[in-house]
Design a protein around this motif. Structure first.
Motif, PDB file in Angstrom:
ATOM      1  N   UNK A  67      55.118  43.383  41.222  1.00  0.00           N
ATOM      2  CA  UNK A  67      54.104  43.578  40.192  1.00  0.00           C
ATOM      3  C   UNK A  67      53.733  42.294  39.448  1.00  0.00           C
ATOM      4  N   UNK A  68      54.700  41.452  39.181  1.00  0.00           N
ATOM      5  CA  UNK A  68      54.414  40.253  38.397  1.00  0.00           C
ATOM      6  C   UNK A  68      53.422  39.331  39.067  1.00  0.00           C
ATOM      7  N   UNK A  69      53.709  38.983  40.327  1.00  0.00           N
ATOM      8  CA  UNK A  69      52.827  38.048  41.023  1.00  0.00           C
ATOM      9  C   UNK A  69      51.503  38.708  41.399  1.00  0.00           C
ATOM     10  N   UNK A  70      51.540  39.995  41.734  1.00  0.00           N
ATOM     11  CA  UNK A  70      50.282  40.689  42.056  1.00  0.00           C
ATOM     12  C   UNK A  70      49.394  40.771  40.816  1.00  0.00           C
ATOM     13  N   UNK A  71      49.994  41.058  39.661  1.00  0.00           N
ATOM     14  CA  UNK A  71      49.215  41.110  38.420  1.00  0.00           C
ATOM     15  C   UNK A  71      48.626  39.762  38.056  1.00  0.00           C
ATOM     16  N   UNK A  72      49.407  38.710  38.223  1.00  0.00           N
ATOM     17  CA  UNK A  72      48.912  37.358  37.954  1.00  0.00           C
ATOM     18  C   UNK A  72      47.759  37.019  38.894  1.00  0.00           C
ATOM     19  N   UNK A  73      47.909  37.368  40.144  1.00  0.00           N
ATOM     20  CA  UNK A  73      46.833  37.123  41.108  1.00  0.00           C
ATOM     21  C   UNK A  73      45.566  37.901  40.782  1.00  0.00           C
ATOM     22  N   UNK A  84      40.012  37.924  38.980  1.00  0.00           N
ATOM     23  CA  UNK A  84      39.029  38.662  38.188  1.00  0.00           C
ATOM     24  C   UNK A  84      38.297  37.780  37.188  1.00  0.00           C
ATOM     25  N   UNK A  85      38.919  36.722  36.697  1.00  0.00           N
ATOM     26  CA  UNK A  85      38.270  35.886  35.674  1.00  0.00           C
ATOM     27  C   UNK A  85      36.955  35.284  36.172  1.00  0.00           C
ATOM     28  N   UNK A  86      36.927  34.643  37.355  1.00  0.00           N
ATOM     29  CA  UNK A  86      35.630  34.095  37.786  1.00  0.00           C
ATOM     30  C   UNK A  86      34.581  35.179  38.056  1.00  0.00           C
ATOM     31  N   UNK A  87      35.016  36.341  38.496  1.00  0.00           N
ATOM     32  CA  UNK A  87      34.062  37.401  38.813  1.00  0.00           C
ATOM     33  C   UNK A  87      33.473  37.984  37.534  1.00  0.00           C
ATOM     34  N   UNK A  88      34.332  38.246  36.560  1.00  0.00           N
ATOM     35  CA  UNK A  88      33.874  38.890  35.337  1.00  0.00           C
ATOM     36  C   UNK A  88      33.138  37.942  34.403  1.00  0.00           C
ATOM     37  N   UNK A 110      22.140  44.852  41.893  1.00  0.00           N
ATOM     38  CA  UNK A 110      22.704  44.232  43.087  1.00  0.00           C
ATOM     39  C   UNK A 110      23.752  43.191  42.721  1.00  0.00           C
ATOM     40  N   UNK A 111      23.601  42.489  41.603  1.00  0.00           N
ATOM     41  CA  UNK A 111      24.581  41.492  41.179  1.00  0.00           C
ATOM     42  C   UNK A 111      25.912  42.136  40.821  1.00  0.00           C
ATOM     43  N   UNK A 112      25.857  43.263  40.129  1.00  0.00           N
ATOM     44  CA  UNK A 112      27.093  43.965  39.759  1.00  0.00           C
ATOM     45  C   UNK A 112      27.781  44.501  41.005  1.00  0.00           C
ATOM     46  N   UNK A 113      27.018  45.062  41.932  1.00  0.00           N
ATOM     47  CA  UNK A 113      27.635  45.615  43.141  1.00  0.00           C
ATOM     48  C   UNK A 113      28.238  44.508  44.010  1.00  0.00           C
ATOM     49  N   UNK A 114      27.585  43.335  44.058  1.00  0.00           N
ATOM     50  CA  UNK A 114      28.146  42.221  44.822  1.00  0.00           C
ATOM     51  C   UNK A 114      29.461  41.749  44.210  1.00  0.00           C
ATOM     52  N   UNK A 115      29.500  41.640  42.888  1.00  0.00           N
ATOM     53  CA  UNK A 115      30.738  41.214  42.230  1.00  0.00           C
ATOM     54  C   UNK A 115      31.843  42.250  42.408  1.00  0.00           C
ATOM     55  N   UNK A 116      31.484  43.520  42.327  1.00  0.00           N
ATOM     56  CA  UNK A 116      32.478  44.578  42.526  1.00  0.00           C
ATOM     57  C   UNK A 116      33.011  44.555  43.952  1.00  0.00           C
ATOM     58  N   UNK A 117      32.108  44.331  44.920  1.00  0.00           N
ATOM     59  CA  UNK A 117      32.536  44.257  46.319  1.00  0.00           C
ATOM     60  C   UNK A 117      33.469  43.064  46.533  1.00  0.00           C
ATOM     61  N   UNK A 118      33.106  41.916  45.956  1.00  0.00           N
ATOM     62  CA  UNK A 118      33.945  40.731  46.079  1.00  0.00           C
ATOM     63  C   UNK A 118      35.309  40.976  45.441  1.00  0.00           C
TER      64      UNK A 118
END
Length: 135
Positions: free
Chosen positions: A33-39, A44-48, A58-66
């Motif tokens: 959990x620790x390393x998965x949560x950190x990852x 998520x930071x660059x996406x959000x 379309x921008x929101x769906x692309x970010x969600x897909x990524x």
């Protein structure tokens, strides 16, 4: 006496197992959990926080897909790393057992050839010794 020595040995083994239990639980928790949560936070930071302007939904769906794709890859990678670390620990443990068995066979060969001489214990904190022999 033999019974008190056995009781002391059992107590020591129980202490070791209890300490190992907490260590193993913490290690498994961090690996899973620790390393998965950190990852997840790192991907998520660059996406959000993306400032890129996109047209409509379309921008929101692309970010969600990524994000979903990256999350699945991260989860698969974390599981694979956990299995690798567990396998490495088991191989190291097996190597220790193999070394002990090898030493045991050497002692048996030395005993069979009347070459083995027992080393004298110089210092021991738990057992009282007299001339290197437990009393």
């Amino acid at each position: 006496s033999l019974k008190s020595a056995y009781t002391s040995l059992v107590g020591q083994a129980n202490k070791i197992h209890i300490k190992r239990l907490w260590y193993i639980m913490l290690e498994q928790f961090l690996m899973k959990y620790g390393w998965a949560g950190t990852g997840m936070i790192m991907i998520s930071i660059p996406i959000l926080t993306s400032q890129r302007q996109s047209s409509g939904e379309s921008g929101v769906s692309e970010r969600t897909e990524y994000y979903t794709t990256a999350k699945n890859l991260l989860t698969s990678g974390a599981d694979a790393m956990e299995r690798l670390m567990t396998a490495y620990k088991e191989v190291v443990e097996l190597a220790g057992y193999t070394s002990r068995v090898h030493n045991m066979f050497n002692v048996f060969n030395d005993c069979a050839n009347s070459k083995y001489q027992r080393g004298v214990v110089r210092e021991c904190h738990e057992i009282e010794l007299s001339n290197g022999v437990p009393v």
